[in-house]
Design a protein around this motif. Structure first.
Motif, PDB file in Angstrom:
ATOM      1  N   PHE A   1       0.829  -8.783  -4.329  1.00 21.23           N
ATOM      2  CA  PHE A   1       1.104  -7.400  -3.920  1.00 21.23           C
ATOM      3  C   PHE A   1       0.984  -7.316  -2.399  1.00 21.23           C
ATOM      4  O   PHE A   1      -0.072  -7.014  -1.841  1.00 21.23           O
ATOM      5  CB  PHE A   1       0.122  -6.444  -4.595  1.00 21.23           C
ATOM      6  CG  PHE A   1       0.539  -4.994  -4.526  1.00 21.23           C
ATOM      7  CD1 PHE A   1       1.229  -4.406  -5.571  1.00 21.23           C
ATOM      8  CD2 PHE A   1       0.242  -4.215  -3.408  1.00 21.23           C
ATOM      9  CE1 PHE A   1       1.622  -3.071  -5.516  1.00 21.23           C
ATOM     10  CE2 PHE A   1       0.620  -2.885  -3.338  1.00 21.23           C
ATOM     11  CZ  PHE A   1       1.315  -2.317  -4.391  1.00 21.23           C
ATOM     12  N   ASP A   2       2.077  -7.638  -1.738  1.00 25.82           N
ATOM     13  CA  ASP A   2       2.152  -7.607  -0.278  1.00 25.82           C
ATOM     14  C   ASP A   2       3.451  -6.885   0.062  1.00 25.82           C
ATOM     15  O   ASP A   2       4.525  -7.480   0.078  1.00 25.82           O
ATOM     16  CB  ASP A   2       2.142  -9.032   0.287  1.00 25.82           C
ATOM     17  CG  ASP A   2       2.163  -9.065   1.804  1.00 25.82           C
ATOM     18  OD1 ASP A   2       2.245  -7.983   2.440  1.00 25.82           O
ATOM     19  OD2 ASP A   2       2.095 -10.170   2.368  1.00 25.82           O
ATOM     20  N   VAL A   3       3.347  -5.570   0.285  1.00 23.10           N
ATOM     21  CA  VAL A   3       4.528  -4.712   0.409  1.00 23.10           C
ATOM     22  C   VAL A   3       4.695  -4.249   1.847  1.00 23.10           C
ATOM     23  O   VAL A   3       3.755  -3.738   2.454  1.00 23.10           O
ATOM     24  CB  VAL A   3       4.422  -3.480  -0.516  1.00 23.10           C
ATOM     25  CG1 VAL A   3       5.722  -2.679  -0.472  1.00 23.10           C
ATOM     26  CG2 VAL A   3       4.096  -3.895  -1.948  1.00 23.10           C
ATOM     27  N   ARG A   4       5.889  -4.415   2.374  1.00 25.16           N
ATOM     28  CA  ARG A   4       6.202  -3.912   3.702  1.00 25.16           C
ATOM     29  C   ARG A   4       7.520  -3.151   3.643  1.00 25.16           C
ATOM     30  O   ARG A   4       8.373  -3.413   2.793  1.00 25.16           O
ATOM     31  CB  ARG A   4       6.277  -5.046   4.735  1.00 25.16           C
ATOM     32  CG  ARG A   4       7.344  -6.079   4.436  1.00 25.16           C
ATOM     33  CD  ARG A   4       7.182  -7.326   5.296  1.00 25.16           C
ATOM     34  NE  ARG A   4       8.181  -8.326   4.951  1.00 25.16           N
ATOM     35  CZ  ARG A   4       9.300  -8.534   5.655  1.00 25.16           C
ATOM     36  NH1 ARG A   4       9.562  -7.795   6.738  1.00 25.16           N
ATOM     37  NH2 ARG A   4      10.156  -9.459   5.293  1.00 25.16           N
ATOM     38  N   VAL A   5       7.674  -2.217   4.552  1.00 25.30           N
ATOM     39  CA  VAL A   5       8.900  -1.439   4.623  1.00 25.30           C
ATOM     40  C   VAL A   5       9.851  -2.106   5.611  1.00 25.30           C
ATOM     41  O   VAL A   5       9.423  -2.634   6.646  1.00 25.30           O
ATOM     42  CB  VAL A   5       8.613   0.023   5.019  1.00 25.30           C
ATOM     43  CG1 VAL A   5       8.065   0.121   6.434  1.00 25.30           C
ATOM     44  CG2 VAL A   5       9.852   0.893   4.858  1.00 25.30           C
ATOM     45  N   ILE A   6      11.137  -2.094   5.274  1.00 26.94           N
ATOM     46  CA  ILE A   6      12.189  -2.581   6.175  1.00 26.94           C
ATOM     47  C   ILE A   6      12.945  -1.344   6.654  1.00 26.94           C
ATOM     48  O   ILE A   6      13.829  -0.816   5.955  1.00 26.94           O
ATOM     49  CB  ILE A   6      13.143  -3.543   5.458  1.00 26.94           C
ATOM     50  CG1 ILE A   6      12.368  -4.617   4.684  1.00 26.94           C
ATOM     51  CG2 ILE A   6      14.105  -4.178   6.469  1.00 26.94           C
ATOM     52  CD1 ILE A   6      11.489  -5.502   5.537  1.00 26.94           C
ATOM     53  N   PRO A   7      12.601  -0.820   7.841  1.00 30.60           N
ATOM     54  CA  PRO A   7      13.178   0.469   8.274  1.00 30.60           C
ATOM     55  C   PRO A   7      14.694   0.381   8.495  1.00 30.60           C
ATOM     56  O   PRO A   7      15.171  -0.490   9.228  1.00 30.60           O
ATOM     57  CB  PRO A   7      12.447   0.744   9.601  1.00 30.60           C
ATOM     58  CG  PRO A   7      11.202  -0.105   9.549  1.00 30.60           C
ATOM     59  CD  PRO A   7      11.611  -1.332   8.791  1.00 30.60           C
ATOM     60  N   GLY A   8      15.423   1.275   7.840  1.00 30.40           N
ATOM     61  CA  GLY A   8      16.870   1.342   8.018  1.00 30.40           C
ATOM     62  C   GLY A   8      17.586   0.043   7.705  1.00 30.40           C
ATOM     63  O   GLY A   8      18.686  -0.193   8.222  1.00 30.40           O
TER      64      GLY A   8
END
Length: 289
Positions: A275-282
């Motif tokens: 569980f290693d979640v990151r956002v990729i903006p746009g």
């Protein structure tokens, strides 16, 4: 050329009706298109990968949330793709989050008339998601709903939710985000880009698809006698306002579990996925209003 990656069994018979309406209109408008029909699980991922590796950019996921997720995970380079969605599944949470109508005419109007807009997506240890990534009671609910023999759609999910709340054991985990690291006993741990799960359950009404942040939602320290109240507040979209809920914005969250855990990504279950979640903006352009 519009490339439709099409799940013919989505929506228990709904998908072929949608296809007939869409093809008739595309032919009338002389719009170039092709339907790629999936035959098995993960076929949409394979088709999306092959198309985008050849440089095709206009990819349309046509099916339920699972089809959209498979297509997303097959894109060779999401930033080079213009993604369309024709929702014809049971829950269609992703379409609701994107603002896409659940009629073939309405969804096709968005695809043909709207401009593709930069949209965030999530990455969990290499697996992409567009809506919600979670570990906790949502996984238990999904397992129960997948085992159901009679009920379908949001009613199935609601019944599974009630059963899960009755039998659920709290998860013990350590979460790291925004420079903080702490232990928790949780009912829900979610990293949200979208707002709803299970055919309309508002897990994070505050989430925004293009703010460059993920919404961390943790529900913990809920006493057994409060479970029913928590359920009703969840269904009414009030879960973020409760004292047992923590809601934070973060670019990334990591969590490790005391016992082996299953992670759900847009409703797809992954055993042992870190569980290693990151956002990729746009990071993805999506046809949406």
């Amino acid at each position: 050329m519009l490339h439709f990656i099409y799940n013919p069994i989505a929506g228990k018979g709904k998908a072929p009706r949608f296809r007939a309406v869409i093809e008739a209109r595309l032919k009338a408008q002389c719009t170039a298109y092709f339907f790629w029909e999936t035959a098995c699980r993960q076929d949409a991922t394979r088709i999306a990968r092959e198309l985008t590796e050849k440089g095709e950019a206009d990819i349309v996921a046509m099916g339920g949330d699972g089809t959209v997720n498979e297509v997303l995970n097959g894109l060779a380079d999401p930033s080079a793709v213009r993604l369309g969605v024709i929702p014809c599944g049971s829950g269609n949470d992703l379409a609701a989050v994107l603002g896409i109508p659940c009629t073939p005419e309405g969804a096709l109007d968005v695809l043909l008339n709207a401009s593709p807009r930069p949209t965030d997506y999530l990455d969990c240890s290499g697996v992409r998601g567009l809506n919600v990534i979670g570990a906790g009671i949502d996984v238990d609910i999904l397992r129960r709903s997948y085992r159901a023999k009679v009920l379908r759609g949001s009613l199935n999910y609601f019944v599974s939710l009630v059963n899960a709340l009755i039998h659920f054991r709290f998860y013990r985990f350590r979460a790291e985000f925004n420079g903080e690291s702490a232990d928790h006993d949780g009912l829900i741990l979610c990293a949200c880009n979208g707002r709803r799960i299970g055919g309309g359950i508002p897990i994070c009404p505050a989430a925004v698809l293009d703010d460059g942040m993920l919404d961390v939602v943790m529900v913990e320290n809920v006493r057994k006698r409060m479970i029913v109240t928590a359920l009703f507040r969840l269904m009414r979209g009030k879960i973020l306002e409760q004292r047992y809920t923590r809601h934070e914005l973060a670019p990334r969250i990591r969590a490790s579990f005391a016992e082996p855990a299953t992670v759900q990504v847009d409703g797809e279950l992954y055993d042992g996925l870190p569980f290693d979640v990151r956002v990729i903006p746009g990071g993805l352009k999506v046809y949406r209003p």
